[in-house]
Design a protein around this motif. Structure first.
Motif, PDB file in Angstrom:
ATOM      1  N   SER A  61       0.830  -1.208   0.000  1.00  0.00           N
ATOM      2  CA  SER A  61       0.000   0.000   0.000  1.00  0.00           C
ATOM      3  C   SER A  61       0.863   1.258   0.000  1.00  0.00           C
ATOM      4  O   SER A  61       0.449   2.312  -0.492  1.00  0.00           O
ATOM      5  CB  SER A  61      -0.914  -0.006   1.234  1.00  0.00           C
ATOM      6  N   ILE A  62       2.069   1.149   0.573  1.00  0.00           N
ATOM      7  CA  ILE A  62       2.983   2.293   0.549  1.00  0.00           C
ATOM      8  C   ILE A  62       3.322   2.638  -0.900  1.00  0.00           C
ATOM      9  O   ILE A  62       3.319   3.804  -1.299  1.00  0.00           O
ATOM     10  CB  ILE A  62       4.263   1.980   1.351  1.00  0.00           C
ATOM     11  N   THR A  63       3.599   1.593  -1.695  1.00  0.00           N
ATOM     12  CA  THR A  63       3.879   1.800  -3.114  1.00  0.00           C
ATOM     13  C   THR A  63       2.656   2.359  -3.824  1.00  0.00           C
ATOM     14  O   THR A  63       2.770   3.261  -4.658  1.00  0.00           O
ATOM     15  CB  THR A  63       4.295   0.472  -3.764  1.00  0.00           C
ATOM     16  N   PHE A  64       1.481   1.820  -3.494  1.00  0.00           N
ATOM     17  CA  PHE A  64       0.227   2.243  -4.124  1.00  0.00           C
ATOM     18  C   PHE A  64       0.033   3.748  -3.989  1.00  0.00           C
ATOM     19  O   PHE A  64      -0.438   4.412  -4.924  1.00  0.00           O
ATOM     20  CB  PHE A  64      -0.946   1.498  -3.466  1.00  0.00           C
ATOM     21  N   MET A  65       0.397   4.296  -2.831  1.00  0.00           N
ATOM     22  CA  MET A  65       0.180   5.725  -2.598  1.00  0.00           C
ATOM     23  C   MET A  65       1.420   6.572  -2.836  1.00  0.00           C
ATOM     24  O   MET A  65       1.314   7.727  -3.240  1.00  0.00           O
ATOM     25  CB  MET A  65      -0.328   5.929  -1.171  1.00  0.00           C
ATOM     26  N   SER A  66       2.609   5.990  -2.601  1.00  0.00           N
ATOM     27  CA  SER A  66       3.825   6.808  -2.688  1.00  0.00           C
ATOM     28  C   SER A  66       4.282   7.033  -4.132  1.00  0.00           C
ATOM     29  O   SER A  66       4.856   8.076  -4.431  1.00  0.00           O
ATOM     30  CB  SER A  66       4.951   6.169  -1.878  1.00  0.00           C
ATOM     31  N   ILE A  67       4.048   6.058  -5.023  1.00  0.00           N
ATOM     32  CA  ILE A  67       4.464   6.248  -6.412  1.00  0.00           C
ATOM     33  C   ILE A  67       3.718   7.417  -7.056  1.00  0.00           C
ATOM     34  O   ILE A  67       4.338   8.297  -7.663  1.00  0.00           O
ATOM     35  CB  ILE A  67       4.308   4.950  -7.225  1.00  0.00           C
ATOM     36  N   PRO A  68       2.368   7.473  -6.975  1.00  0.00           N
ATOM     37  CA  PRO A  68       1.693   8.664  -7.515  1.00  0.00           C
ATOM     38  C   PRO A  68       2.157   9.961  -6.852  1.00  0.00           C
ATOM     39  O   PRO A  68       2.305  10.993  -7.532  1.00  0.00           O
ATOM     40  CB  PRO A  68       0.208   8.383  -7.223  1.00  0.00           C
ATOM     41  N   THR A 140       1.479  -1.165   7.947  1.00  0.00           N
ATOM     42  CA  THR A 140       0.217  -0.946   8.657  1.00  0.00           C
ATOM     43  C   THR A 140       0.094   0.503   9.109  1.00  0.00           C
ATOM     44  O   THR A 140      -0.935   1.157   8.883  1.00  0.00           O
ATOM     45  CB  THR A 140       0.116  -1.878   9.879  1.00  0.00           C
ATOM     46  N   TYR A 141       1.146   1.013   9.720  1.00  0.00           N
ATOM     47  CA  TYR A 141       1.099   2.372  10.265  1.00  0.00           C
ATOM     48  C   TYR A 141       0.945   3.423   9.165  1.00  0.00           C
ATOM     49  O   TYR A 141       0.103   4.328   9.268  1.00  0.00           O
ATOM     50  CB  TYR A 141       2.363   2.647  11.080  1.00  0.00           C
ATOM     51  N   LEU A 142       1.738   3.318   8.105  1.00  0.00           N
ATOM     52  CA  LEU A 142       1.688   4.332   7.057  1.00  0.00           C
ATOM     53  C   LEU A 142       0.382   4.269   6.268  1.00  0.00           C
ATOM     54  O   LEU A 142      -0.112   5.295   5.797  1.00  0.00           O
ATOM     55  CB  LEU A 142       2.889   4.180   6.119  1.00  0.00           C
ATOM     56  N   THR A 143      -0.181   3.060   6.113  1.00  0.00           N
ATOM     57  CA  THR A 143      -1.488   2.952   5.453  1.00  0.00           C
ATOM     58  C   THR A 143      -2.553   3.682   6.253  1.00  0.00           C
ATOM     59  O   THR A 143      -3.350   4.451   5.703  1.00  0.00           O
ATOM     60  CB  THR A 143      -1.880   1.471   5.287  1.00  0.00           C
ATOM     61  N   VAL A 144      -2.577   3.439   7.555  1.00  0.00           N
ATOM     62  CA  VAL A 144      -3.553   4.098   8.432  1.00  0.00           C
ATOM     63  C   VAL A 144      -3.317   5.609   8.448  1.00  0.00           C
ATOM     64  O   VAL A 144      -4.264   6.402   8.405  1.00  0.00           O
ATOM     65  CB  VAL A 144      -3.470   3.514   9.854  1.00  0.00           C
ATOM     66  N   LEU A 145      -2.059   6.012   8.486  1.00  0.00           N
ATOM     67  CA  LEU A 145      -1.723   7.436   8.515  1.00  0.00           C
ATOM     68  C   LEU A 145      -2.229   8.149   7.262  1.00  0.00           C
ATOM     69  O   LEU A 145      -2.756   9.273   7.330  1.00  0.00           O
ATOM     70  CB  LEU A 145      -0.202   7.602   8.628  1.00  0.00           C
ATOM     71  N   ALA A 146      -2.108   7.494   6.109  1.00  0.00           N
ATOM     72  CA  ALA A 146      -2.538   8.103   4.854  1.00  0.00           C
ATOM     73  C   ALA A 146      -4.062   8.141   4.716  1.00  0.00           C
ATOM     74  O   ALA A 146      -4.616   9.067   4.125  1.00  0.00           O
ATOM     75  CB  ALA A 146      -1.933   7.342   3.677  1.00  0.00           C
ATOM     76  N   VAL A 156      -6.504   3.563  15.771  1.00  0.00           N
ATOM     77  CA  VAL A 156      -6.257   2.291  16.453  1.00  0.00           C
ATOM     78  C   VAL A 156      -7.205   1.215  15.923  1.00  0.00           C
ATOM     79  O   VAL A 156      -6.811   0.064  15.705  1.00  0.00           O
ATOM     80  CB  VAL A 156      -6.415   2.445  17.982  1.00  0.00           C
ATOM     81  N   VAL A 157      -8.460   1.611  15.694  1.00  0.00           N
ATOM     82  CA  VAL A 157      -9.443   0.665  15.145  1.00  0.00           C
ATOM     83  C   VAL A 157      -9.030   0.235  13.741  1.00  0.00           C
ATOM     84  O   VAL A 157      -9.135  -0.951  13.387  1.00  0.00           O
ATOM     85  CB  VAL A 157     -10.850   1.292  15.130  1.00  0.00           C
ATOM     86  N   LEU A 158      -8.542   1.174  12.939  1.00  0.00           N
ATOM     87  CA  LEU A 158      -8.080   0.833  11.586  1.00  0.00           C
ATOM     88  C   LEU A 158      -6.915  -0.148  11.638  1.00  0.00           C
ATOM     89  O   LEU A 158      -6.864  -1.111  10.861  1.00  0.00           O
ATOM     90  CB  LEU A 158      -7.660   2.102  10.839  1.00  0.00           C
ATOM     91  N   ILE A 159      -5.960   0.099  12.521  1.00  0.00           N
ATOM     92  CA  ILE A 159      -4.805  -0.793  12.658  1.00  0.00           C
ATOM     93  C   ILE A 159      -5.253  -2.196  13.054  1.00  0.00           C
ATOM     94  O   ILE A 159      -4.817  -3.200  12.478  1.00  0.00           O
ATOM     95  CB  ILE A 159      -3.802  -0.229  13.683  1.00  0.00           C
ATOM     96  N   VAL A 160      -6.143  -2.265  14.041  1.00  0.00           N
ATOM     97  CA  VAL A 160      -6.652  -3.567  14.489  1.00  0.00           C
ATOM     98  C   VAL A 160      -7.414  -4.256  13.370  1.00  0.00           C
ATOM     99  O   VAL A 160      -7.269  -5.474  13.158  1.00  0.00           O
ATOM    100  CB  VAL A 160      -7.549  -3.391  15.740  1.00  0.00           C
ATOM    101  N   LEU A 161      -8.208  -3.488  12.615  1.00  0.00           N
ATOM    102  CA  LEU A 161      -9.007  -4.054  11.528  1.00  0.00           C
ATOM    103  C   LEU A 161      -8.118  -4.684  10.462  1.00  0.00           C
ATOM    104  O   LEU A 161      -8.318  -5.835  10.058  1.00  0.00           O
ATOM    105  CB  LEU A 161      -9.876  -2.960  10.917  1.00  0.00           C
TER     106      LEU A 161
END
Length: 365
Positions: A61-68, A140-146, A156-161
């Motif tokens: 997911s980092i690549t999915f968002m960081s490349i654009p 996990t962290y960077l996906t939730v952060l974005a 926290v709920v997103l991370i757990v999910l």
């Protein structure tokens, strides 16, 4: 921080996708009879499915968002790394695939004990496990952060999910379940990238030709300054050397990729794995970089749509949530979840296979 309303329909699409991943894990749990089934898929996995899994595993997911975001703020030079992954395939075809298939191993590091000693095996295996534990945390962290600014869910709920669902379907389905969920996730994120680019083209005045022209005029493809050698900057020669060795390591010594070489029933199918991966690598990353260029042109034409002081690292989720139709936005956010989960689930399964083979089985009394 401004929160955007994600909407009921988008949430329904997202949670429908997450439920489907759980059902895949439940389905493949019925096939897990032995350790060979769990860690090697019993040789039942088709080469093309394993190839899509390799692609989904390496594209997080980092690549999915960081490349654009990279193409939006800078240029296309980092696409070099994608094609160097294809360049090393002859080496993998003729040396590593027959080598790993002949050994009939579960862990890529079993050979190190036969060649050197058990300490070498344990050091390599533990290094791999620690690296991927950190990788899982970062993804996990960077996906939730974005995604946090665009979804009204506590971080926290997103991370757990994300984490809990990955653990459940990885634990239940074994490597076979992981690979087939990777297939779904890989197709979803690839289709999502193509769909996003097409929709931006319709929103940009002048369409794809305007995107190409404006990007070229802004020198945001491969600037001449990037072709020089540098000891401090990520220029093209530096990237070529760095990505070459990074890809050699990943495709010849990383358990999460090497494990895909032993889940098929023949060398022919294993080679088909890498051919399928190469086809996806040759095409799909172009769309991610094109998305960044398209977003650059779109927000240049519509600067009022970009919030003041906005962190450009979240430029893709911003466009998805604010500009894409209801339901489609949920599908694309699901693709971002898919990119995260495919990498996490592969890391979890490969960590467990290394721990079981290199530590528990090898050292347990």
């Amino acid at each position: 921080m401004q929160l955007h309303d994600f909407g009921f329909i988008n949430y329904a699409v997202l949670f429908g996708y997450l439920a489907a991943m759980l059902l895949v894990g439940v389905y493949f749990s019925k096939r897990q009879k032995t350790a060979d089934d769990y860690f090697r898929g019993g040789g039942r996995v088709p080469g093309r499915a394993a190839g899509v899994s390799v692609f989904a595993t390496t594209l997080s997911s980092i690549t999915f968002m960081s490349i654009p975001a990279k193409a939006y703020t800078s240029d296309w030079t980092f696409i070099i790394g994608q094609y160097l992954a294809i360049a090393i395939l002859p080496l993998v075809f003729y040396f590593y695939i027959p080598f790993f298939r002949k050994l009939k191993i579960t862990s890529a590091y079993e050979y190190l004990e036969a060649r050197f000693d058990v300490r070498s095996r344990l050091f390599a295996s533990l290094s791999f496990m620690l690296f991927h534990i950190g990788r899982v945390a970062i993804i996990t962290y960077l996906t939730v952060l974005a995604l946090r600014p665009f979804m009204g869910i506590d971080p926290v709920v997103l991370i757990v999910l994300i984490s809990l669902l990955c653990i459940i379907y990885t634990w239940m389905g074994g490597i076979e379940g992981v690979i087939w969920t990777d297939v779904i996730q890989g197709l979803l994120l690839s289709g999502g990238a193509v769909l996003i680019f097409i929709m931006i083209c319709f929103k940009v005045d002048g369409g794809i030709s305007e995107i190409f022209t404006t990007t070229a005029q802004a020198d945001k493809f491969f600037p001449t300054t990037q072709w020089r050698w540098s000891w401090t900057d990520s220029t093209i020669p530096v990237l070529m050397i760095g990505f070459l060795f990074a890809n050699i390591q990943q495709f010849t010594a990383s358990q999460d990729v090497v494990q895909r070489y032993i889940v098929t029933d023949s060398i022919k199918e294993t080679k088909r794995t890498l051919i399928t991966n190469a086809k996806l690598v040759a095409i799909i990353p172009i769309f991610f970089f094109a998305i960044g260029s398209a977003l650059f042109v779109y927000y240049q034409q519509n600067p009022s749509l970009l919030p003041a002081g906005f962190n450009t690292g979240g430029i893709l989720p911003l466009f998805i949530v604010t500009e894409m139709p209801i339901g489609i936005a949920g599908l694309i956010i699901a693709a971002i979840f898919a990119a995260a989960q495919s990498s996490i689930s592969s890391s979890l399964n490969s960590i467990s296979s290394c721990f079981n083979s290199d530590i528990y089985t090898r050292l347990s009394k």
